[in-house]
Write a protein that holds these residues in place. Structure first.
Motif, PDB file in Angstrom:
ATOM      1  N   UNK A 226      -8.604 -36.460 -19.087  1.00 60.82           N
ATOM      2  CA  UNK A 226      -7.356 -36.251 -17.907  1.00 60.82           C
ATOM      3  C   UNK A 226      -6.384 -35.254 -18.818  1.00 60.82           C
ATOM      4  N   UNK A 227      -6.722 -34.634 -19.736  1.00 60.94           N
ATOM      5  CA  UNK A 227      -5.896 -33.732 -20.608  1.00 60.94           C
ATOM      6  C   UNK A 227      -5.844 -32.319 -20.063  1.00 60.94           C
ATOM      7  N   UNK A 228      -5.158 -31.419 -20.353  1.00 64.48           N
ATOM      8  CA  UNK A 228      -4.628 -30.155 -19.979  1.00 64.48           C
ATOM      9  C   UNK A 228      -5.906 -29.301 -20.832  1.00 64.48           C
ATOM     10  N   UNK A 229      -6.029 -29.729 -22.068  1.00 63.41           N
ATOM     11  CA  UNK A 229      -6.958 -29.044 -22.957  1.00 63.41           C
ATOM     12  C   UNK A 229      -7.284 -30.161 -24.186  1.00 63.41           C
ATOM     13  N   UNK A 276      -5.926 -14.153 -31.917  1.00 60.83           N
ATOM     14  CA  UNK A 276      -6.260 -15.443 -31.493  1.00 60.83           C
ATOM     15  C   UNK A 276      -5.850 -16.391 -32.896  1.00 60.83           C
ATOM     16  N   UNK A 277      -4.673 -17.102 -32.906  1.00 59.49           N
ATOM     17  CA  UNK A 277      -4.104 -17.554 -34.119  1.00 59.49           C
ATOM     18  C   UNK A 277      -5.011 -18.823 -34.565  1.00 59.49           C
ATOM     19  N   UNK A 278      -5.188 -18.908 -35.650  1.00 59.11           N
ATOM     20  CA  UNK A 278      -6.205 -20.275 -35.959  1.00 59.11           C
ATOM     21  C   UNK A 278      -5.130 -21.365 -36.607  1.00 59.11           C
ATOM     22  N   UNK A 279      -5.352 -22.646 -36.272  1.00 60.18           N
ATOM     23  CA  UNK A 279      -4.635 -23.608 -36.649  1.00 60.18           C
ATOM     24  C   UNK A 279      -5.813 -24.463 -37.490  1.00 60.18           C
ATOM     25  N   UNK A 280      -5.312 -24.556 -38.727  1.00 69.55           N
ATOM     26  CA  UNK A 280      -6.456 -25.258 -39.933  1.00 69.55           C
ATOM     27  C   UNK A 280      -5.695 -26.377 -40.343  1.00 69.55           C
ATOM     28  N   UNK A 292     -11.305 -33.840 -45.695  1.00 70.81           N
ATOM     29  CA  UNK A 292     -11.566 -33.745 -44.226  1.00 70.81           C
ATOM     30  C   UNK A 292     -11.016 -32.478 -43.809  1.00 70.81           C
ATOM     31  N   UNK A 293     -11.636 -31.798 -43.180  1.00 75.05           N
ATOM     32  CA  UNK A 293     -11.027 -30.302 -42.818  1.00 75.05           C
ATOM     33  C   UNK A 293     -11.645 -29.953 -41.431  1.00 75.05           C
ATOM     34  N   UNK A 294     -10.733 -28.924 -40.839  1.00 73.09           N
ATOM     35  CA  UNK A 294     -11.339 -28.586 -39.539  1.00 73.09           C
ATOM     36  C   UNK A 294      -9.921 -27.455 -39.052  1.00 73.09           C
ATOM     37  N   UNK A 295     -10.633 -26.695 -37.963  1.00 75.77           N
ATOM     38  CA  UNK A 295      -9.790 -25.624 -37.409  1.00 75.77           C
ATOM     39  C   UNK A 295      -9.796 -25.631 -35.777  1.00 75.77           C
ATOM     40  N   UNK A 296      -8.863 -25.171 -35.275  1.00 73.39           N
ATOM     41  CA  UNK A 296      -8.964 -24.814 -33.878  1.00 73.39           C
ATOM     42  C   UNK A 296      -8.214 -23.537 -33.615  1.00 73.39           C
ATOM     43  N   UNK A 297      -8.889 -22.744 -32.715  1.00 67.63           N
ATOM     44  CA  UNK A 297      -8.186 -21.579 -32.226  1.00 67.63           C
ATOM     45  C   UNK A 297      -7.219 -21.922 -31.183  1.00 67.63           C
ATOM     46  N   UNK A 298      -6.065 -21.240 -31.182  1.00 67.45           N
ATOM     47  CA  UNK A 298      -4.865 -21.340 -30.351  1.00 67.45           C
ATOM     48  C   UNK A 298      -5.275 -21.138 -28.735  1.00 67.45           C
ATOM     49  N   UNK A 299      -6.225 -20.299 -28.453  1.00 64.94           N
ATOM     50  CA  UNK A 299      -6.735 -20.274 -27.315  1.00 64.94           C
ATOM     51  C   UNK A 299      -7.585 -21.338 -26.484  1.00 64.94           C
ATOM     52  N   UNK A 300      -7.898 -22.274 -27.470  1.00 61.06           N
ATOM     53  CA  UNK A 300      -8.626 -23.560 -27.132  1.00 61.06           C
ATOM     54  C   UNK A 300      -7.663 -24.706 -26.586  1.00 61.06           C
ATOM     55  N   UNK A 301      -6.633 -24.354 -27.187  1.00 59.26           N
ATOM     56  CA  UNK A 301      -5.299 -25.423 -26.815  1.00 59.26           C
ATOM     57  C   UNK A 301      -4.139 -25.073 -25.843  1.00 59.26           C
ATOM     58  N   UNK A 302      -4.829 -24.391 -24.807  1.00 60.29           N
ATOM     59  CA  UNK A 302      -4.140 -23.813 -23.538  1.00 60.29           C
ATOM     60  C   UNK A 302      -4.226 -24.435 -22.293  1.00 60.29           C
ATOM     61  N   UNK A 303      -3.494 -24.784 -21.481  1.00 61.53           N
ATOM     62  CA  UNK A 303      -3.420 -25.521 -20.243  1.00 61.53           C
ATOM     63  C   UNK A 303      -4.751 -24.635 -19.503  1.00 61.53           C
ATOM     64  N   UNK A 304      -5.570 -25.438 -18.669  1.00 62.86           N
ATOM     65  CA  UNK A 304      -6.664 -25.049 -17.832  1.00 62.86           C
ATOM     66  C   UNK A 304      -6.199 -24.498 -16.805  1.00 62.86           C
TER      67      UNK A 304
END
Length: 304
Positions: A226-229, A276-280, A292-304
Motif C-alpha cells: 500500500x505504499x507509493x513506492x 537519475x541520482x543514486x542513493x547509496x 551490508x550495502x546497496x543502492x537505489x535510483x531516485x527514480x524508483x522512489x517516486x509516487x506512482x
C-alpha cells in the motif's frame, strides 16, 4: 568508543544520531546531565562533533525510561537536558514545543536533502503486552486512540512532507518497516504505521528513505504494501552495545539476507551528478569496511 574515530575518518558531512546516545535510564535529571557531560568530554566525540553538523533525536535510554513513552513523568525535564546538551538555541522552536522532533533542508534546488528527525517517545501511547517472543513482550494493538507521534507532531510532519525536496531522510529511533516480533517497533501500533505510509502517498513526497536504530544489529527492510513506492528502512545499530543474544528477530520485510551484529555505523551517500541520482547506503564496521550495502535510483522512489 573507538568507532567514533572510524566515523571521523569517513569524513562525514552530516551526522544523524537516532537515540540511545547515552544510557541514562533514570528519574534523576542530575544523573542524566552527568552522563551527557561524560559523553561530551570524550575526545573522540569532541573531534567528531567539531567535524560536521549533528542532528539528534532520542530513544528510550536517553529519554530516561526503558521502553518509555508519554507516561514518563519527567519527559519535560529530560527534553530540557537533551536540548541543552545539543546546544539548541534559546529561541529555537524545539525549546517551546513538546517533543524533540526537528527538520532541516540542505542543498540547492534540484539537490535538496530534507532530514526529518521524529520523536517516537514523548507522545507514544502505552504498548500492549502479550506472550513473550524472541524480541520481547509487545504485540500489535489496533486501538484507534493510541498514537506514536501525537497530534501536533503528525500535523508538523505533514507540513514537512509537503515542502519541496528531492530526497527525504526520516530518522526514527525505532524500526518502521520491520514486522513485529515482540520488540518495540512501529508495527506495535499498526494504524500509526499505516498512517505514515498513507501520508507519504497523499502528500506525494518522493525520495523518502527511513533510517532507524535501536535493535543492536543492522539490517535493511523494504515494504511495497500500500505504499507509493518501495519504502526503505535502513537500520544501523549499535555503536558499541553488542546484543548478548545476537539473534535477529523475525522480519518478513528484510530485503537483504545479511544482518550485522558487531559495532557499526551507517553511511548514506548521494550521487547527484547523473540525471537519475543514486542513493547509496552502507553499514560499516569499526575498520570502516562495509558489511551490508546497496543502492537505489531516485527514480524508483517516486509516487506512482
Amino acid at each position: 568508543m573507538p568507532i567514533l574515530n572510524t566515523m571521523l575518518s569517513a569524513k562525514p558531512q552530516l551526522l544523524l544520531l537516532l537515540g540511545d546516545n547515552i544510557y541514562a535510564d533514570t528519574s534523576d535529571i542530575d544523573v542524566m546531565r552527568a552522563k551527557y557531560k561524560q559523553l561530551g568530554a570524550k575526545q573522540e566525540f569532541i573531534a567528531l562533533r567539531s567535524a560536521c553538523p549533528i542532528l539528534a533525536t532520542w530513544d528510550d535510554h536517553d529519554y530516561g525510561l526503558n521502553d518509555g513513552g508519554a507516561d514518563f513523568p519527567l519527559r519535560d525535564k529530560a527534553q530540557e537536558a537533551f536540548l541543552d546538551f545539543w546546544d539548541e538555541p534559546t529561541d529555537s522552536p524545539r525549546r517551546r514545543q513538546a517533543g524533540v522532533y526537528d527538520a532541516k533542508i540542505f542543498g540547492p534546488e534540484g539537490k535538496r536533502l530534507q532530514v526529518i528527525m521524529l520523536d517516537t517517545r514523548y507522545f507514544r501511547s502505552p504498548l500492549k503486552k502479550g506472550p513473550r517472543r524472541v524480541g520481547g513482550p509487545y504485540t500489535a494493538d489496533d486501538d484507534p486512540q493510541k498514537t506514536m507521534l501525537g497530534d501536533a507532531q503528525w500535523k508538523w510532519l505533514e507540513k514537512q512532507l509537503r515542502m519541496p525536496a528531492e530526497i527525504r531522510v526520516i530518522g526514527s529511533s525505532i524500526q518502521f518497516v520491520p514486522s513485529a516480533a515482540g520488540q518495540e517497533a512501529w508495527a506495535n501500533l499498526p494504524r500509526e504505521r499505516q498512517r505514515l505510509i498513507d501520508l507519504i502517498r497523499e502528500t506525494r513526497a518522493g525520495g523518502v528513505v527511513i533510517l532507524s536504530g535501536d535493535r543492536h544489529w543492522s539490517e535493511v527492510s523494504v515494504t511495497e504494501e500500500q505504499t507509493a513506492y518501495p519504502l526503505l528502512d535502513i537500520t544501523s545499530s549499535s555503536l558499541n552495545q553488542i546484543h548478548p543474544r545476537g539473534t535477529p528477530t523475525e522480519n518478513q520485510f528484510r530485503s537483504i539476507n545479511t544482518t550485522y551484529h558487531k559495532a557499526n555505523f551507517g553511511v548514506l551517500s548521494i550521487d547527484w551528478d547523473s540525471s537519475d541520482p543514486t542513493i547509496n547506503f552502507e553499514i560499516r564496521d569499526t575498520d570502516n569496511q562495509p558489511q551490508i550495502q546497496g543502492s537505489y535510483r531516485l527514480s524508483k522512489l517516486q509516487p506512482k
